[in-house]
Design an enzyme around this catalytic site. Structure first.
Site, short mmCIF file in Angstrom:
data_model
loop_
_atom_site.label_atom_id
_atom_site.label_comp_id
_atom_site.label_asym_id
_atom_site.label_seq_id
_atom_site.Cartn_x
_atom_site.Cartn_y
_atom_site.Cartn_z
N GLU A 182 14.10 -37.04 31.04
CA GLU A 182 13.70 -35.63 30.97
C GLU A 182 12.95 -35.34 29.68
O GLU A 182 13.38 -34.52 28.84
CB GLU A 182 14.93 -34.73 31.10
CG GLU A 182 15.58 -34.81 32.47
CD GLU A 182 16.67 -33.76 32.70
OE1 GLU A 182 17.24 -33.27 31.72
OE2 GLU A 182 16.93 -33.43 33.87
N GLU A 209 17.86 -38.08 39.69
CA GLU A 209 19.01 -37.18 39.51
C GLU A 209 18.92 -36.06 40.52
O GLU A 209 17.86 -35.44 40.67
CB GLU A 209 19.02 -36.53 38.11
CG GLU A 209 19.43 -37.43 37.00
CD GLU A 209 19.52 -36.71 35.67
OE1 GLU A 209 19.87 -35.52 35.65
OE2 GLU A 209 19.23 -37.36 34.65
#
Ligand code: BGP
Length: 473
Positions: free
Chosen positions: A179, A371
């Protein structure tokens, strides 16, 4: 059959949220060890207060986490029991280079992951390794200001090279930064960066971003040199931004907000700074610290695939005064058409199909969902946990992903749910925000036997994998 035969089903964890053993076998302290449970957590994560020494009056959930450091055999066996094809995990940088700037790695740290990869191999599970999942050796924050400094590029490259060489043949799938865009929202948690009073926050963060982007390209170069079979990807906290209304100003706001995220992948995948970003930096008087050779490095070493996390879509509005809902890092106005989780994260399976299509249209590179999942409270009755809400969430998202593959032709390599075993929440530090198929007996303050229990979703996901996503009932 909608999913390719070799589709990679599995689950994803991060070192600092599951390993524990924060001071064992030579591991150095990292930013993630200094993020406490409780009311200070958000301010510390956002780099708004400097707290660089352990305060014994605070509880740090990452120090023990779920003790996977000692229980990895049992946990990987449980993953294998569901038929995992892939296990996404991260390597704690400060296990390998405790201070981050040493010239020689810590052998005990390297050996720990050897044992993990050997265990995976035993069950035919392919590891997918994130080099940096939010962690940064604390010494690098204290001495160099973390990613503010260009020196981090070389320290990270050394760490990456060590991993590529040492685990050559054992690992084929790599991600550089988890991320990467979280740097903008939680600079200390995401990158060990502390902001100083009065400084130009945007200038600082994009300086750090440039260093991470250069470091990512350099690692991609090294990873391919060490083993041409390596597949190296970037990782984005994704989730399409919808205009809150069809008012043109809202549509424009959504376009701009989407670009804030795309910026990172634009550089990592296309290999150059997009013109909209360059103009914006120029207009705001921000100088990106390009050095000789940076442009060539970015251009010549783009990623092989694009991975992302998806929990929710988000909205954008030109009206800044609207109330904001909770969400994975981004807090945006509520979408009136969606329900939300117990933590206020809005639930939007179709948003996953939209996000997959947006990314595939834009980059035309293979995608990997690394995810996705529902953080929820579970109730244990006897030894049973009936988590139908989690099954429902995952079922709808897998259906949406199936549509993207089957009906839209998106090239998707795999799917790893977040937290296949309950672990510490990154945003809140709680254990009670559970994502797992496997329950861990531990509360928010670390009390509990740490015993592992299979939830109802465990057998459900096992069936999903066994049928390659055909049976979702
Ligand atoms: C992502 C992180 C993960 C993970 C997940 C769920 O942002 O990459 O580390 O924790 O979100 O978020 P949370 O743990 O806050 O519920």
């Amino acid at each position: 059959m909608s999913f390719p035969k070799n589709f990679l089903w599995g689950g994803a964890t991060a070192a600092n949220q599951c390993e524990g053993g924060y001071d064992l076998d030579g591991r150095g302290l990292a930013n993630v060890d200094l993020i406490p449970h409780g009311k200070n957590r958000f301010t510390v994560s956002q780099g708004k207060i400097e707290q660089l020494e352990i305060d014994s009056s605070q509880y740090y959930p990452g120090h023990k986490a779920i003790d996977m450091y000692h229980r990895y055999k049992e946990d990987i066996a449980l993953f294998a029991g569901m038929g995992f094809k892939v296990y996404r995990l991260s390597i704690a940088w400060s296990r390998i280079y405790p201070n981050g700037d040493e010239s020689e790695p810590n052998q005990k740290g390297l050996q720990f992951y050897d044992k993990i990869f050997d265990e995976c191999k035993k069950y035919g599970i392919e590891p997918l390794v994130t080099l940096v999942h939010f962690d940064c050796p604390l010494h690098l924050t204290k001495t160099y200001g973390s990613w503010r400094s260009r020196k981090l590029v070389d320290f990270f490259a050394r760490f990456a090279k060590t991993c590529f060489e040492h685990y050559k043949g054992k690992v084929h799938y790599w991600l550089t930064f988890n991320e990467i865009n979280v740097l903008l929202h939680a600079p200390f948690m995401g990158a060990g960066v502390i902001l100083k009073e009065g400084e130009d926050k945007m200038a600082v963060l994009y300086q750090c971003a440039h260093h991470e982007l250069v470091a990512s390209a350099l690692a991609t170069k090294i990873g391919h040199e060490v083993d041409p079979d390596n597949k190296i990807g970037c990782m984005l906290a994704a989730g399409a931004r919808y205009p809150l209304t069809c008012k043109p100003e809202d549509v424009w706001a959504a376009l701009e907000d989407n670009r804030i995220n795309y910026f990172f992948v634009d550089v990592q995948s296309r290999g150059y700074y997009p013109s909209y970003a360059l103009k914006q930096f120029e207009n705001k008087g921000i100088t990106i610290p390009f050095e000789d050779g940076d442009r060539e490095l970015l251009k010549e070493h783009p990623v092989d695939f694009i991975s992302f996390s998806y929990y929710s879509s988000h909205t954008s509005s030109s009206d800044q005064s609207l109330a904001k809902s909770e969400g994975n890092m981004a807090h945006t106005p509520s979408n009136p058409y969606l329900k939300a989780s117990q933590w206020g994260w809005q639930i939007d399976p179709l948003g996953l199909r939209i996000t997959l299509n947006n990314l595939y249209d834009r980059y035309q590179k293979p995608l990997f969902i690394v995810e996705n999942g529902l953080g929820a409270r579970d109730e244990v009755v006897g030894e049973e946990i009936v988590d139908d809400y989690r099954i429902d969430y995952l079922r709808e998202h897998i259906k949406a992903m199936k549509d993207a593959v089957e009906l839209d032709g998106v090239d998707l390599w795999g799917y790893t749910t977040w937290g296949p075993i309950d672990l510490v929440s990154a945003s809140t530090g709680e254990m009670s925000k559970r994502y797992g198929f496997i329950y861990v007996d531990m509360d928010d303050l670390g009390n509990g036997s740490l015993k592992r229990l299979k939830k109802k979703s465990y057998n459900w996901y096992k069936k999903v994998i066994a049928t390659n996503g055909e049976d979702l009932d």
